[in-house]
Design a protein around this motif. Structure first.
Motif, mmCIF file in Angstrom:
data_model
loop_
_atom_site.group_PDB
_atom_site.id
_atom_site.type_symbol
_atom_site.label_atom_id
_atom_site.label_comp_id
_atom_site.label_asym_id
_atom_site.label_seq_id
_atom_site.Cartn_x
_atom_site.Cartn_y
_atom_site.Cartn_z
ATOM 1 N N PRO A 104 0.810 -1.226 0.000
ATOM 2 C CA PRO A 104 0.000 0.000 0.000
ATOM 3 C C PRO A 104 0.841 1.273 0.000
ATOM 4 O O PRO A 104 0.477 2.254 -0.662
ATOM 5 C CB PRO A 104 -0.825 -0.123 1.286
ATOM 6 N N ASP A 105 1.931 1.264 0.727
ATOM 7 C CA ASP A 105 2.771 2.466 0.783
ATOM 8 C C ASP A 105 3.408 2.749 -0.572
ATOM 9 O O ASP A 105 3.451 3.902 -1.019
ATOM 10 C CB ASP A 105 3.854 2.302 1.849
ATOM 11 N N GLU A 106 3.909 1.686 -1.222
ATOM 12 C CA GLU A 106 4.494 1.868 -2.553
ATOM 13 C C GLU A 106 3.437 2.328 -3.554
ATOM 14 O O GLU A 106 3.670 3.205 -4.394
ATOM 15 C CB GLU A 106 5.130 0.560 -3.022
ATOM 16 N N ALA A 107 2.234 1.715 -3.464
ATOM 17 C CA ALA A 107 1.160 2.103 -4.370
ATOM 18 C C ALA A 107 0.777 3.562 -4.159
ATOM 19 O O ALA A 107 0.530 4.299 -5.127
ATOM 20 C CB ALA A 107 -0.055 1.204 -4.142
ATOM 21 N N ALA A 108 0.728 4.006 -2.905
ATOM 22 C CA ALA A 108 0.378 5.400 -2.618
ATOM 23 C C ALA A 108 1.396 6.352 -3.232
ATOM 24 O O ALA A 108 1.030 7.395 -3.786
ATOM 25 C CB ALA A 108 0.290 5.617 -1.114
ATOM 26 N N VAL A 109 2.664 5.994 -3.159
ATOM 27 C CA VAL A 109 3.716 6.831 -3.751
ATOM 28 C C VAL A 109 3.534 6.906 -5.264
ATOM 29 O O VAL A 109 3.617 7.989 -5.863
ATOM 30 C CB VAL A 109 5.116 6.281 -3.391
ATOM 31 N N ASP A 110 3.255 5.758 -5.897
ATOM 32 C CA ASP A 110 3.058 5.745 -7.353
ATOM 33 C C ASP A 110 1.849 6.588 -7.751
ATOM 34 O O ASP A 110 1.880 7.344 -8.734
ATOM 35 C CB ASP A 110 2.871 4.304 -7.843
ATOM 36 N N ILE A 111 0.783 6.458 -6.989
ATOM 37 C CA ILE A 111 -0.439 7.215 -7.294
ATOM 38 C C ILE A 111 -0.179 8.707 -7.194
ATOM 39 O O ILE A 111 -0.591 9.488 -8.067
ATOM 40 C CB ILE A 111 -1.583 6.785 -6.348
ATOM 41 N N LEU A 112 0.517 9.126 -6.152
ATOM 42 C CA LEU A 112 0.814 10.551 -5.990
ATOM 43 C C LEU A 112 1.731 11.057 -7.092
ATOM 44 O O LEU A 112 1.614 12.203 -7.532
ATOM 45 C CB LEU A 112 1.425 10.805 -4.616
ATOM 46 N N ASN A 113 2.666 10.203 -7.528
ATOM 47 C CA ASN A 113 3.550 10.600 -8.633
ATOM 48 C C ASN A 113 2.742 10.816 -9.916
ATOM 49 O O ASN A 113 2.937 11.812 -10.627
ATOM 50 C CB ASN A 113 4.627 9.538 -8.864
ATOM 51 N N TYR A 114 1.841 9.876 -10.217
ATOM 52 C CA TYR A 114 0.977 10.042 -11.390
ATOM 53 C C TYR A 114 0.123 11.306 -11.258
ATOM 54 O O TYR A 114 -0.077 12.060 -12.216
ATOM 55 C CB TYR A 114 0.068 8.827 -11.546
ATOM 56 N N LEU A 115 -0.390 11.526 -10.064
ATOM 57 C CA LEU A 115 -1.240 12.693 -9.825
ATOM 58 C C LEU A 115 -0.469 13.985 -10.061
ATOM 59 O O LEU A 115 -0.959 14.900 -10.736
ATOM 60 C CB LEU A 115 -1.789 12.660 -8.397
ATOM 61 N N ASN A 116 0.729 14.074 -9.518
ATOM 62 C CA ASN A 116 1.531 15.290 -9.683
ATOM 63 C C ASN A 116 1.914 15.522 -11.140
ATOM 64 O O ASN A 116 1.889 16.670 -11.621
ATOM 65 C CB ASN A 116 2.791 15.205 -8.810
ATOM 66 N N LEU A 117 2.242 14.447 -11.846
ATOM 67 C CA LEU A 117 2.565 14.592 -13.267
ATOM 68 C C LEU A 117 1.338 15.052 -14.053
ATOM 69 O O LEU A 117 1.425 15.940 -14.902
ATOM 70 C CB LEU A 117 3.083 13.259 -13.817
ATOM 71 N N GLY A 118 0.187 14.442 -13.772
ATOM 72 C CA GLY A 118 -1.037 14.853 -14.451
ATOM 73 C C GLY A 118 -1.402 16.291 -14.163
ATOM 74 O O GLY A 118 -1.805 17.047 -15.050
ATOM 75 N N ARG A 119 -1.221 16.695 -12.914
ATOM 76 C CA ARG A 119 -1.527 18.074 -12.519
ATOM 77 C C ARG A 119 -0.623 19.058 -13.255
ATOM 78 O O ARG A 119 -1.076 20.102 -13.731
ATOM 79 C CB ARG A 119 -1.358 18.204 -11.012
ATOM 80 N N SER A 120 0.662 18.722 -13.360
ATOM 81 C CA SER A 120 1.613 19.593 -14.064
ATOM 82 C C SER A 120 1.247 19.726 -15.537
ATOM 83 O O SER A 120 1.299 20.820 -16.114
ATOM 84 C CB SER A 120 3.034 19.044 -13.925
ATOM 85 N N LEU A 121 0.878 18.603 -16.154
ATOM 86 C CA LEU A 121 0.502 18.637 -17.566
ATOM 87 C C LEU A 121 -0.786 19.434 -17.770
ATOM 88 O O LEU A 121 -0.924 20.171 -18.754
ATOM 89 C CB LEU A 121 0.323 17.206 -18.079
ATOM 90 N N TRP A 122 -1.700 19.299 -16.844
ATOM 91 C CA TRP A 122 -2.954 20.056 -16.911
ATOM 92 C C TRP A 122 -2.681 21.550 -16.833
ATOM 93 O O TRP A 122 -3.190 22.341 -17.623
ATOM 94 C CB TRP A 122 -3.866 19.602 -15.775
ATOM 95 N N GLU A 123 -1.837 21.942 -15.875
ATOM 96 C CA GLU A 123 -1.476 23.357 -15.739
ATOM 97 C C GLU A 123 -0.747 23.864 -16.976
ATOM 98 O O GLU A 123 -0.832 25.044 -17.326
ATOM 99 C CB GLU A 123 -0.614 23.558 -14.495
ATOM 100 N N GLY A 124 -0.011 22.946 -17.656
ATOM 101 C CA GLY A 124 0.685 23.323 -18.877
ATOM 102 C C GLY A 124 -0.194 23.318 -20.112
ATOM 103 O O GLY A 124 0.277 23.625 -21.213
ATOM 104 N N GLY A 125 -1.450 22.926 -19.960
ATOM 105 C CA GLY A 125 -2.383 22.957 -21.080
ATOM 106 C C GLY A 125 -2.522 21.669 -21.857
ATOM 107 O O GLY A 125 -3.239 21.624 -22.851
ATOM 108 N N ASP A 126 -1.842 20.602 -21.401
ATOM 109 C CA ASP A 126 -1.922 19.321 -22.106
ATOM 110 C C ASP A 126 -2.996 18.462 -21.450
ATOM 111 O O ASP A 126 -2.730 17.619 -20.586
ATOM 112 C CB ASP A 126 -0.568 18.605 -22.058
ATOM 113 N N PHE A 127 -4.209 18.658 -21.869
ATOM 114 C CA PHE A 127 -5.338 17.968 -21.253
ATOM 115 C C PHE A 127 -5.270 16.461 -21.493
ATOM 116 O O PHE A 127 -5.539 15.659 -20.582
ATOM 117 C CB PHE A 127 -6.648 18.529 -21.818
#
Length: 433
Positions: A76-99
């Motif tokens: 669960p701890d490793e999965a949580a880290v992976d999920i947050l990494n995906y989330l942060n990358l998606g958030r950055s791309l969203w802010e950059g306009g890459d929907f």
């Protein structure tokens, strides 16, 4: 002879023993062969059975035991880290306009096969992503998934509010109302630190329930909800909002006497409100519906008296309601053959604004009123004012099609009145008039 019999019996016994010994030996050899055959069948004989099954066209399965390797447990701890990494990358791309890529990273985070609290934040931000792109059905689906998978979430009141707004925007007004009620229900079980936020959300939900009933043309139900809101301790802006909505609903319900009282109270309480021109329009219409003509006329003249307002941002809206009030009431009086009342309003309209788009239609109507009142000379003066505008007004080349048509109509009216005047003068000379 007896010796022969004895010898014969002895031989039989020997042969019988030999036969038994041979049988035992043969049986032992046969058992070993069967055991070897069974071993072969358990490891390789399945192929032959399989071949026979294929030849026979049957789906008979062999008796082999399939040993599976146990699935690796996801930490669960490793999965949580992976999920947050995906989330942060998606958030950055969203802010950059890459929907498109942002959506893929959010989906990857949700695709990790384990239930962890971090997925709640992913769902919430993914719904906001769809909302920002106006993908309303997708946003609603994600909010509903968040609602179903995180039943104890502190965000539930906000999620129900978002669902209500989405369905209301998509036209699902009844479903929207249901979700607004869920905002009220879910706010009952919030923690102490969320009381203030829950109070604000509950108040918003109550307003939206009342508004949505009005959109469904359920005016009585909407008015009932505003009556309940009126009893609460509200901020001044919210109290004015409730009062304003109730005024409109009373007019929609045809309760004009109650509307008059509510409208007058609004004007007394909120003298500088941006809604005042509309409220005066409703008041004048209510008086007219109650056949209280003098009061209606007074309100129209009052609203057309240009007054300076500290809030010039609403001046254009005020002009709209002034013009609508004047035109509608004047036209109604004209159609009822009350030409003097109509004339009073059209004269006020002409004085309110000097632009041709506003002034010329009112002057043309003034001419018509003078004609109906038997004052052709004054009607001629009105039509001449349109044909010979004052200095500074628009030239013929810059007139809009509507104003050009109006001038043509005034010209025809003027020619017709002059012809009638000449005809009357000639008849008087002849003594036949």
């Amino acid at each position: 002879m007896g010796k022969c019999i004895i010898i014969f019996n002895t031989q039989i016994k020997i042969w019988r023993s030999f036969i038994v010994l041979a049988a035992i030996t043969f049986s032992f050899a046969w058992g070993v062969e069967d055991e070897e055959s069974g071993t072969t069948d358990s490891h390789g004989g399945g192929d032959s059975h399989s071949d026979d099954a294929e030849l026979d066209g049957s789906e008979e399965k062999d008796d082999r035991v399939l040993v599976l390797e146990p699935k690796r447990r996801i930490d669960p701890d490793e999965a949580a880290v992976d999920i947050l990494n995906y989330l942060n990358l998606g958030r950055s791309l969203w802010e950059g306009g890459d929907f498109v890529m942002a959506e893929k990273y959010f989906a990857s985070a949700l695709g990790i096969p384990i239930d962890v609290p971090e997925k709640e934040q992913v769902l919430f931000e993914m719904a906001e992503l769809y909302r920002s792109e106006n993908l309303l059905p997708k946003a609603a689906a994600i909010y509903e998934r968040l609602r179903d998978e995180f039943k104890e979430s502190r965000r539930l009141p906000s999620v129900f509010m978002e669902l209500g707004d989405l369905y209301r925007e998509m036209g699902g007004l009844q479903v929207a109302i249901s979700n607004y009620y869920m905002v009220l229900n879910s706010s009952l079980s919030i923690s102490i630190d969320q009381v203030e936020k829950a109070r604000d959300l509950s108040l918003r939900a109550k307003f939206k329930i009342a508004e949505t009933h009005a959109e469904l043309l359920e005016y009585s139900e909407s008015y009932r909800h505003y009556e309940l809101l009126e009893k609460l301790e509200l901020e001044p802006a919210d109290r004015m909002r409730v009062h304003y909505r109730m005024c409109n609903l009373l007019c929609e319900l045809g309760r004009y006497q109650s509307a008059v009282n509510k409208l007058k109270k609004f004007l007394d309480t909120y003298k500088l409100s941006a809604h005042s021109p509309e409220i005066r329009y409703l008041l004048a219409k209510s008086y007219e519906k109650l056949n209280r003509k003098p009061e209606a006329l007074r309100e129209v003249v009052h609203i057309l008296q240009r007054q300076s307002s500290p809030d010039t941002a609403h001046e254009e809206t005020a002009d709209y309601w002034r013009q609508r009030t004047g035109n509608e009431l004047a036209n109604e009086f004209y159609q009822k053959h009350d030409y003097r009342s109509a004339l009073t309003i059209y004269q006020s309209l002409a004085k309110y604004n000097s632009s041709p788009e506003w002034r010329w239609p009112a002057i043309y109507q003034i001419g018509l009123c003078f004609e109906r009142l038997g004052l052709p000379d004054k009607a001629i003066m009105a039509y001449q004012e349109i044909l010979t505008p004052e200095e500074g007004e628009e030239s013929d080349e810059s007139l809009s099609p509507g104003l050009e048509t109006l001038r043509e109509m005034a010209k025809w009216k003027l020619e017709h009145l002059n012809w009638e005047g000449d005809l009357v003068a000639r008849l008087k000379v002849l003594g036949t008039y």
